[in-house]
Design an enzyme around this catalytic site. Structure first.
Site, short mmCIF file in Angstrom:
data_model
loop_
_atom_site.label_atom_id
_atom_site.label_comp_id
_atom_site.label_asym_id
_atom_site.label_seq_id
_atom_site.Cartn_x
_atom_site.Cartn_y
_atom_site.Cartn_z
N HIS A 18 -43.85 8.05 0.16
CA HIS A 18 -43.68 7.71 1.47
C HIS A 18 -42.38 8.19 1.91
O HIS A 18 -41.69 8.70 1.36
CB HIS A 18 -43.88 5.86 1.31
CG HIS A 18 -42.86 5.24 0.41
ND1 HIS A 18 -41.57 5.56 0.43
CD2 HIS A 18 -43.30 4.71 -0.70
CE1 HIS A 18 -40.96 5.03 -0.89
NE2 HIS A 18 -42.08 4.27 -1.48
N HIS A 21 -39.20 7.98 -0.33
CA HIS A 21 -39.05 9.04 -1.22
C HIS A 21 -38.62 10.47 -0.27
O HIS A 21 -37.71 10.87 -0.72
CB HIS A 21 -40.44 9.56 -1.55
CG HIS A 21 -41.27 8.38 -2.65
ND1 HIS A 21 -42.23 7.81 -2.30
CD2 HIS A 21 -40.60 7.78 -3.59
CE1 HIS A 21 -42.64 6.96 -3.19
NE2 HIS A 21 -41.68 6.71 -4.06
N CYS A 126 -40.68 -6.09 -16.63
CA CYS A 126 -41.22 -5.74 -15.31
C CYS A 126 -41.98 -4.48 -15.36
O CYS A 126 -41.20 -3.35 -15.55
CB CYS A 126 -40.12 -6.01 -14.24
SG CYS A 126 -40.91 -5.56 -12.53
N CYS A 129 -40.40 -2.22 -12.47
CA CYS A 129 -38.96 -1.35 -12.62
C CYS A 129 -39.19 -0.57 -13.96
O CYS A 129 -38.33 0.21 -14.20
CB CYS A 129 -38.08 -2.50 -13.10
SG CYS A 129 -37.45 -3.76 -11.80
N CYS A 144 -39.22 -11.11 -10.74
CA CYS A 144 -38.15 -9.99 -10.63
C CYS A 144 -37.72 -9.82 -9.32
O CYS A 144 -38.61 -9.76 -8.29
CB CYS A 144 -39.25 -8.78 -10.96
SG CYS A 144 -38.09 -7.20 -10.16
N HIS A 147 -39.31 -6.82 -7.22
CA HIS A 147 -40.77 -6.46 -6.95
C HIS A 147 -41.29 -8.00 -6.80
O HIS A 147 -42.53 -8.05 -6.36
CB HIS A 147 -41.49 -5.65 -8.40
CG HIS A 147 -40.85 -4.62 -8.56
ND1 HIS A 147 -39.92 -3.92 -9.36
CD2 HIS A 147 -41.47 -3.28 -7.79
CE1 HIS A 147 -39.47 -2.87 -9.10
NE2 HIS A 147 -40.56 -2.19 -8.43
N LYS A 298 -38.69 -4.44 4.99
CA LYS A 298 -38.84 -3.49 3.61
C LYS A 298 -40.24 -2.93 3.46
O LYS A 298 -41.36 -3.64 4.16
CB LYS A 298 -38.80 -4.61 2.48
CG LYS A 298 -38.47 -4.05 1.18
CD LYS A 298 -38.21 -4.93 0.05
CE LYS A 298 -38.37 -4.04 -1.21
NZ LYS A 298 -38.25 -4.69 -2.25
N LYS A 301 -46.58 -2.51 0.40
CA LYS A 301 -48.11 -2.15 0.46
C LYS A 301 -48.74 -3.46 1.15
O LYS A 301 -49.68 -3.43 2.05
CB LYS A 301 -48.77 -2.08 -0.89
CG LYS A 301 -48.70 -0.52 -1.13
CD LYS A 301 -49.70 -0.32 -2.58
CE LYS A 301 -49.32 1.30 -3.17
NZ LYS A 301 -49.32 1.22 -4.56
N1 MSP Z 1 -39.37 7.27 -11.49
C1 MSP Z 1 -37.98 6.52 -11.09
C2 MSP Z 1 -36.87 7.35 -11.04
C3 MSP Z 1 -36.52 7.95 -12.27
S1 MSP Z 1 -35.22 9.07 -12.06
C4 MSP Z 1 -34.89 9.82 -13.83
C5 MSP Z 1 -38.29 5.64 -9.95
N2 MSP Z 1 -39.29 6.30 -9.22
S2 MSP Z 1 -39.58 5.64 -7.56
O1 MSP Z 1 -40.75 6.56 -7.27
O2 MSP Z 1 -39.81 4.29 -7.60
O3 MSP Z 1 -38.23 6.21 -6.73
C6 MSP Z 1 -38.05 7.12 -6.61
C7 MSP Z 1 -36.78 7.18 -5.52
O4 MSP Z 1 -37.31 6.86 -4.35
C8 MSP Z 1 -35.57 6.33 -5.94
O5 MSP Z 1 -34.45 6.97 -6.10
C9 MSP Z 1 -35.82 5.19 -5.15
O6 MSP Z 1 -34.58 4.63 -4.82
C10 MSP Z 1 -36.19 6.09 -3.82
N3 MSP Z 1 -36.95 5.06 -2.84
C11 MSP Z 1 -37.97 4.56 -3.21
N4 MSP Z 1 -38.17 3.66 -2.03
C12 MSP Z 1 -37.26 3.97 -1.00
C13 MSP Z 1 -36.93 3.70 0.17
N5 MSP Z 1 -37.77 2.50 0.81
N6 MSP Z 1 -35.76 4.07 0.90
C14 MSP Z 1 -35.20 5.07 0.40
N7 MSP Z 1 -35.35 5.37 -1.09
C15 MSP Z 1 -36.30 4.59 -1.65
O7 MSP Z 1 -37.51 4.98 -9.41
#
Ligand code: MSP
Length: 519
Positions: A18, A21, A126, A129, A144, A147, A298, A301
């Site tokens: 999304h 990411h 969780c 997390c 949590c 979440h 925020k 889903k």
């Molecule tokens: N798999 C773990 C990270 C392991 S690093 C050794 C994880 N994955 S995640 O898919 O949940 O998130 C990946 C990255 O995307 C994280 O740095 C997280 O902060 C970032 N983001 C997820 N949602 C986000 C937003 N809505 N906005 C900005 N960044 C976000 O955590």
């Protein structure tokens, strides 16, 4: 600076990417491209985090194997980064065989040297997390806080890592290195968390979590996601407990590790502790960016407001990802939360990229063709009153990047464009032409085009396609290092003909944007 190694967090593959990411990968790509304009050797790592209960459960719900789910979604991440011109050096998957083997060796080494021990434990887990939570961190309703789900009570015999052994060394490192955590205000948060840290579970019972890397010699336990996930930053370079590769020796420690604020604890406490236990240097800096909200809410889903990065490109029929990259990168100062909204996107990129920057180049080149048939005469190259401001901006942009102020640097570039626009308005080359002051007119146009070359180099990390198109029309070599930039970029002779002038960025169509907001 002879090498620059930077990494992103690796994304969970239980869903598709999304724009949250995407925000992180775009920021990191912009930093990588900027530093490639200052040093010859940039290594940019990204990838996917593929083990753990969350992926195991999602795959089971879909009736496919975890591996099938990982393959399907990892490809979606790769496709999205391609569409966004995120130009990484390597994409690691934690299901890569070499990664798995080295993680087993790391775990084994820590076990043998006494940093990992076995212990019976009951805790609140969780899955969102992928970690045990401290009861005092839960909401009033026992959920949590990230979440908003009730953690599961897990009672298992697990392997534990002696995090407490490294507590003092980590506190000392953070205090002695004020730039270690960026932005600095987050360092206090981490120091508070360090106050009451405990040893952490680094494995899960195979009976509960099958989708994980086996502990060597203990078929009943899987290595729990964080030791597996965090190690990606070194396994990707060919780290090995016995014989680290030349690539590892060259690039480690990382110059900067870019992550979201939600996973700062893992990167500024767990990760340094694992590295200390392995007797490896710590990354130089950890950049914790803020989160992206959608229309100030925020993304979730349940709210149904999750936006895929490629859908933005499709909605606005964008030929390249540049506008989206620019918008995301300048949505907020890096450590603060940013927001995405269709209307704001349209307004900002039209104002900054189309009306200001694109139009300026287009108008100036068109005048050069109209008055001089696209010819740059030697007498047009004179002292440039914009030189000081432009070269000063290069310095300011570099300083911003040194502090990872990506948004501020972007806005500084747009300010330079505004200054150049004002110079055109003040000097009215069209009036000079009318008055037949042709040398003065030519000088004004060339002064502008000289600075447009600098602007193309500065905007390149944000908008690589627009920058390349600008440079093409200016016959400017974009591979120049920032330190070599001067205000003498335009060659004398024929620069361009009428049919070679193209708008570098078309305004985002307001009708399309309106359609999308009505959806
Ligand atoms: N798999 C773990 C990270 C392991 S690093 C050794 C994880 N994955 S995640 O898919 O949940 O998130 C990946 C990255 O995307 C994280 O740095 C997280 O902060 C970032 N983001 C997820 N949602 C986000 C937003 N809505 N906005 C900005 N960044 C976000 O955590």
């Amino acid at each position: 600076m002879n090498k620059f190694y930077l990494t992103t967090a690796i994304d969970y593959v239980n869903g598709a990417p999304h724009i949250g990411h995407a925000y992180e990968k775009i920021l990191t790509d912009i930093i990588a491209r900027h530093f490639s304009q200052r040093c010859d050797d940039v290594y940019f790592l990204t990838g996917t985090d593929e083990h753990g209960i969350k992926i195991q459960k999602t795959a089971a719900e879909k009736g496919i194997t975890p591996k099938e789910l990982c393959d399907e979604n990892a490809q979606k991440f790769k496709d999205a980064w391609k569409a966004l011109d995120v130009d990484y050096t390597k994409f690691i998957r934690t299901t890569d065989e070499e990664h798995e083997k080295i993680v087993q060796k790391i775990f084994d080494k820590l076990l043998k040297q006494g940093d990992i021990y076995k212990h019976s434990y009951e805790g609140l887990y969780c899955a969102g997390c992928e970690c045990f939570l401290n009861p005092k961190d839960l909401t009033e309703d026992g959920l949590c806080p990230d979440h908003l789900k009730k953690p599961e009570v897990v009672s298992e015999e697990n392997y534990f890592f002696k995090l407490t052994k490294y507590k003092d060394a980590i506190i000392k490192h953070i205090k002695e290195n004020p730039g270690f955590i960026v932005p600095e205000f987050r360092a206090n948060e981490v120091l508070n968390q360090l106050e009451d840290i405990q040893d952490i579970s680094v494995s899960r019972a195979k009976s509960n979590v099958q989708w994980g890397i086996d502990v060597l010699g203990d078929a009943d336990q899987s290595i729990y996601v964080w030791i597996d996930a965090l190690s990606n930053y070194i396994t990707a370079l060919g780290y090995d407990t016995e014989n680290p590769s030349e690539t590892f020796k060259k690039y480690w420690p990382a110059n900067v590790q870019v992550i979201g604020k939600d996973i700062l604890k893992f990167h500024s406490i767990y990760w340094p502790a694992f590295l200390m236990a392995l007797d490896l240097p710590l990354p130089k800096q950890i950049l914790a960016h803020g989160w992206i909200t959608i229309d100030e809410s925020k993304m979730s889903k349940s709210l149904g407001n999750v936006i895929s990065p490629t859908s933005v490109l499709e909605t606005f029929e964008l030929e390249s990802p540049d506008a989206f990259r620019y918008y995301m990168a300048t949505s907020a100062p890096c450590g603060r939360d940013g927001n995405y909204s269709d209307d704001d996107f349209k307004e900002k990129v039209n104002a900054h990229l189309a009306n200001s920057m694109g139009n300026l180049l287009n108008r100036t080149l068109s005048m050069l063709v109209k008055y001089f048939d696209g010819e740059v005469k030697p007498e047009f190259k004179d002292e440039n009153p914009l030189a000081k401001k432009a070269l000063g901006t290069v310095q300011i942009v570099k300083n911003h990047f040194d502090n990872f102020e990506i948004s501020e640097a972007g806005l500084e570039i747009v300010q330079l464009v505004d200054t150049v626009n004002k110079y055109v308005q003040d000097n009215t080359p069209w009036t000079l032409a009318k008055e037949e002051k042709m040398t003065e007119c030519g000088q004004v146009l060339i002064n502008v085009l000289e600075i447009m070359c600098i602007i193309s180099a500065l905007i390149y990390p944000y908008c690589p396609n627009i920058a390349k198109e600008m440079a093409r029309q200016l016959s400017f070599d974009l591979s120049i290092k920032l330190d070599d930039l001067t205000c003498d970029n335009i060659k004398t002779g024929k620069l361009i003909s009428k049919d070679e002038i193209k708008p570098v960025f078309l305004r985002v169509d307001s009708e399309l944007a309106d359609k999308s907001s009505k959806k």
